[in-house]
Design an enzyme around this catalytic site. Structure first.
Site, PDB file in Angstrom:
ATOM      1  N   LYS A  45       0.815  -1.196   0.000  1.00 61.48           N
ATOM      2  CA  LYS A  45       0.000   0.000   0.000  1.00 61.48           C
ATOM      3  C   LYS A  45       0.856   1.256   0.000  1.00 61.48           C
ATOM      4  O   LYS A  45       0.383   2.350  -0.300  1.00 61.48           O
ATOM      5  CB  LYS A  45      -0.887   0.030   1.264  1.00 61.48           C
ATOM      6  CG  LYS A  45      -1.797  -1.152   1.423  1.00 61.48           C
ATOM      7  CD  LYS A  45      -2.493  -1.075   2.800  1.00 61.48           C
ATOM      8  CE  LYS A  45      -3.147  -2.388   3.126  1.00 61.48           C
ATOM      9  NZ  LYS A  45      -3.653  -2.438   4.500  1.00 61.48           N
ATOM     10  N   GLY A  46       2.113   1.109   0.395  1.00 61.72           N
ATOM     11  CA  GLY A  46       2.951   2.263   0.712  1.00 61.72           C
ATOM     12  C   GLY A  46       3.081   3.294  -0.385  1.00 61.72           C
ATOM     13  O   GLY A  46       3.234   4.480  -0.118  1.00 61.72           O
TER      14      GLY A  46
ATOM     15  N   GLU B 216       7.836   2.707  -6.044  1.00 63.23           N
ATOM     16  CA  GLU B 216       7.984   2.176  -4.685  1.00 63.23           C
ATOM     17  C   GLU B 216       8.038   3.309  -3.672  1.00 63.23           C
ATOM     18  O   GLU B 216       8.506   4.405  -3.977  1.00 63.23           O
ATOM     19  CB  GLU B 216       9.290   1.368  -4.585  1.00 63.23           C
ATOM     20  CG  GLU B 216       9.096  -0.136  -4.669  1.00 63.23           C
ATOM     21  CD  GLU B 216       8.548  -0.741  -3.367  1.00 63.23           C
ATOM     22  OE1 GLU B 216       7.857  -0.042  -2.596  1.00 63.23           O
ATOM     23  OE2 GLU B 216       8.812  -1.923  -3.142  1.00 63.23           O
ATOM     24  N   ASP B 217       7.563   3.039  -2.460  1.00 58.51           N
ATOM     25  CA  ASP B 217       7.656   4.041  -1.399  1.00 58.51           C
ATOM     26  C   ASP B 217       9.083   4.150  -0.878  1.00 58.51           C
ATOM     27  O   ASP B 217       9.654   5.225  -0.837  1.00 58.51           O
ATOM     28  CB  ASP B 217       6.665   3.716  -0.262  1.00 58.51           C
ATOM     29  CG  ASP B 217       6.790   2.289   0.287  1.00 58.51           C
ATOM     30  OD1 ASP B 217       7.579   1.485  -0.263  1.00 58.51           O
ATOM     31  OD2 ASP B 217       6.083   1.985   1.262  1.00 58.51           O
TER      32      ASP B 217
ATOM     33  N   ASP C 216      14.499  -0.342   1.208  1.00 57.20           N
ATOM     34  CA  ASP C 216      15.216  -0.507   2.477  1.00 57.20           C
ATOM     35  C   ASP C 216      16.395  -1.444   2.216  1.00 57.20           C
ATOM     36  O   ASP C 216      17.434  -1.012   1.747  1.00 57.20           O
ATOM     37  CB  ASP C 216      14.236  -1.036   3.526  1.00 57.20           C
ATOM     38  CG  ASP C 216      14.838  -1.106   4.908  1.00 57.20           C
ATOM     39  OD1 ASP C 216      15.861  -0.451   5.143  1.00 57.20           O
ATOM     40  OD2 ASP C 216      14.290  -1.824   5.771  1.00 57.20           O
TER      41      ASP C 216
ATOM     42  N   PHE D 203      13.001   4.334  11.342  1.00 55.38           N
ATOM     43  CA  PHE D 203      11.731   3.869  10.784  1.00 55.38           C
ATOM     44  C   PHE D 203      10.878   5.088  10.461  1.00 55.38           C
ATOM     45  O   PHE D 203      10.720   5.989  11.285  1.00 55.38           O
ATOM     46  CB  PHE D 203      11.002   2.940  11.764  1.00 55.38           C
ATOM     47  CG  PHE D 203      10.034   2.056  11.047  1.00 55.38           C
ATOM     48  CD1 PHE D 203      10.473   0.884  10.445  1.00 55.38           C
ATOM     49  CD2 PHE D 203       8.695   2.403  10.931  1.00 55.38           C
ATOM     50  CE1 PHE D 203       9.588   0.079   9.746  1.00 55.38           C
ATOM     51  CE2 PHE D 203       7.811   1.606  10.234  1.00 55.38           C
ATOM     52  CZ  PHE D 203       8.262   0.442   9.640  1.00 55.38           C
TER      53      PHE D 203
ATOM     54  N   ASP E 248       3.652   3.372   6.664  1.00 63.32           N
ATOM     55  CA  ASP E 248       2.938   3.099   7.912  1.00 63.32           C
ATOM     56  C   ASP E 248       3.808   2.377   8.925  1.00 63.32           C
ATOM     57  O   ASP E 248       4.845   1.811   8.591  1.00 63.32           O
ATOM     58  CB  ASP E 248       1.742   2.181   7.634  1.00 63.32           C
ATOM     59  CG  ASP E 248       2.207   0.747   7.382  1.00 63.32           C
ATOM     60  OD1 ASP E 248       3.070   0.546   6.501  1.00 63.32           O
ATOM     61  OD2 ASP E 248       1.755  -0.169   8.090  1.00 63.32           O
TER      62      ASP E 248
ATOM     63  N   ARG F 173      -0.381   6.576   7.565  1.00 65.01           N
ATOM     64  CA  ARG F 173      -0.214   6.647   6.107  1.00 65.01           C
ATOM     65  C   ARG F 173      -0.705   7.990   5.555  1.00 65.01           C
ATOM     66  O   ARG F 173      -0.250   8.437   4.515  1.00 65.01           O
ATOM     67  CB  ARG F 173      -0.997   5.528   5.413  1.00 65.01           C
ATOM     68  CG  ARG F 173      -0.440   4.130   5.626  1.00 65.01           C
ATOM     69  CD  ARG F 173      -1.063   3.178   4.617  1.00 65.01           C
ATOM     70  NE  ARG F 173      -0.893   1.770   4.948  1.00 65.01           N
ATOM     71  CZ  ARG F 173       0.141   1.024   4.597  1.00 65.01           C
ATOM     72  NH1 ARG F 173       1.139   1.543   3.936  1.00 65.01           N
ATOM     73  NH2 ARG F 173       0.184  -0.257   4.915  1.00 65.01           N
TER      74      ARG F 173
HETATM   75  P1  IMP Z   1      13.031  -3.973   1.551  1.00 66.43           P
HETATM   76  O1  IMP Z   1      12.586  -5.233   0.893  1.00 66.43           O
HETATM   77  O2  IMP Z   1      13.899  -4.245   2.755  1.00 66.43           O
HETATM   78  O3  IMP Z   1      13.703  -3.000   0.606  1.00 66.43           O
HETATM   79  O4  IMP Z   1      11.750  -3.276   2.174  1.00 66.43           O
HETATM   80  C1  IMP Z   1      10.904  -2.516   1.403  1.00 66.43           C
HETATM   81  C2  IMP Z   1       9.531  -2.374   2.010  1.00 66.43           C
HETATM   82  O5  IMP Z   1       9.540  -2.404   3.438  1.00 66.43           O
HETATM   83  C3  IMP Z   1       8.994  -1.009   1.647  1.00 66.43           C
HETATM   84  O6  IMP Z   1       8.332  -1.039   0.391  1.00 66.43           O
HETATM   85  C4  IMP Z   1       8.075  -0.703   2.803  1.00 66.43           C
HETATM   86  O7  IMP Z   1       6.804  -1.242   2.555  1.00 66.43           O
HETATM   87  C5  IMP Z   1       8.705  -1.400   3.978  1.00 66.43           C
HETATM   88  N1  IMP Z   1       9.533  -0.457   4.763  1.00 66.43           N
HETATM   89  C6  IMP Z   1      10.878  -0.415   4.832  1.00 66.43           C
HETATM   90  N2  IMP Z   1      11.297   0.586   5.626  1.00 66.43           N
HETATM   91  C7  IMP Z   1      10.173   1.197   6.074  1.00 66.43           C
HETATM   92  C8  IMP Z   1       9.934   2.346   6.930  1.00 66.43           C
HETATM   93  O8  IMP Z   1      10.844   3.015   7.458  1.00 66.43           O
HETATM   94  N3  IMP Z   1       8.630   2.668   7.144  1.00 66.43           N
HETATM   95  C9  IMP Z   1       7.592   1.987   6.588  1.00 66.43           C
HETATM   96  N4  IMP Z   1       7.763   0.933   5.759  1.00 66.43           N
HETATM   97  C10 IMP Z   1       9.048   0.530   5.523  1.00 66.43           C
HETATM   98 MG    MG Z   2       6.460  -0.793  -0.112  1.00 67.03          MG
END
Ligand code: IMP
Ligand code: MG
Length: 205
Positions: free
Chosen positions: A56-57, A112-113, A116, A165, A172, A178
């Site tokens: 949803k991000g 993408e939001d 990470d 975070f 969220d 959100r």
């Molecule tokens: P990755 O697979 O570790 O790159 O994580 C990506 C997903 O984790 C993002 O699309 C977010 O949905 C979630 N995410 C990672 N960091 C945060 C944060 O600081 N706040 C909220 N969602 C996060």
């Molecule tokens: Mg995401």
């Protein structure tokens, strides 16, 4: 109509979470998103990009980004669950909602939001490339300074962010915050950190 305002829920403190420190203001976000839209408009002149948002991000970012692109665009969405009990290291991502449209021959921009670790992005890129798009680029609002993806695949990005975070503008913690118009650092009122690998078990990203 009289109401006890002291009982109104505070939009910035929900349960044990407090989102008081603004990392990116609403005005800065809007200006950055407009600039990304202009860049995409120039890069895709004469083509009709297909924006693929990761729910949803990315919903709020994608909504503003789409309005900042001065071209005919189409939309689609997919939803994935990024974290299960041990998925942080394994990179397992489950598709909760798949796309409706066929990507074959399309110029796809994955929206993408936040990137990470980059595990979600790596999985999604592989998955989308297997559908034979004419091109695939990535547009991420936020990218962690310590991400683990190849820099060359991050075509469009809003901001590099530290490891705190973050919530707001689509992001969220436990589905809260959100709707904030800015991006904030969230603090949790206990010694537990809001660690996604534990708190967001099987939640949609
Ligand atoms: P990755 O697979 O570790 O790159 O994580 C990506 C997903 O984790 C993002 O699309 C977010 O949905 C979630 N995410 C990672 N960091 C945060 C944060 O600081 N706040 C909220 N969602 C996060
Ligand atoms: Mg995401």
């Amino acid at each position: 109509m009289a109401s006890d305002s002291s009982a109104a829920p505070d939009p910035l403190t929900v349960g044990r979470y407090t989102a008081s420190t603004v990392l990116v203001s609403a005005d800065d976000l809007q200006a950055r998103v407009r600039a990304l839209g202009e860049e995409i408009t120039a890069d895709y002149a004469g083509r009709e990009p297909l924006l693929v948002g990761v729910l949803k991000g990315a919903f709020m970012f994608m909504s503003d980004l789409a309005r900042a692109i001065d071209l005919s665009v189409e939309f689609d969405f997919m939803a994935v669950s990024s974290y299960g009990h041990s998925t942080r290291s394994s990179g397992v991502v489950r598709i909760v909602k798949d796309l409706d449209l066929d990507l074959a021959g399309r110029h796809v921009i994955l929206v993408e939001d936040i990137i990470d670790s980059g595990l979600t992005l790596n999985y999604l890129r592989r998955n989308l490339l297997a559908r034979n798009p004419a091109s695939l680029e990535v547009c991420a609002l936020l990218v962690r300074e310590k991400h683990q993806v190849d820099e060359s695949i991050l075509r469009y990005e809003g901001y590099r962010v530290p490891s705190d975070f973050l919530v707001g503008y689509g992001l969220d913690v436990d589905e809260k915050f959100r709707n904030l118009p800015d991006v904030r650092i969230v603090k949790v009122a206990s010694d537990e950190a809001p660690d996604r690998s534990e708190d967001e078990v099987e939640s949609a990203a």
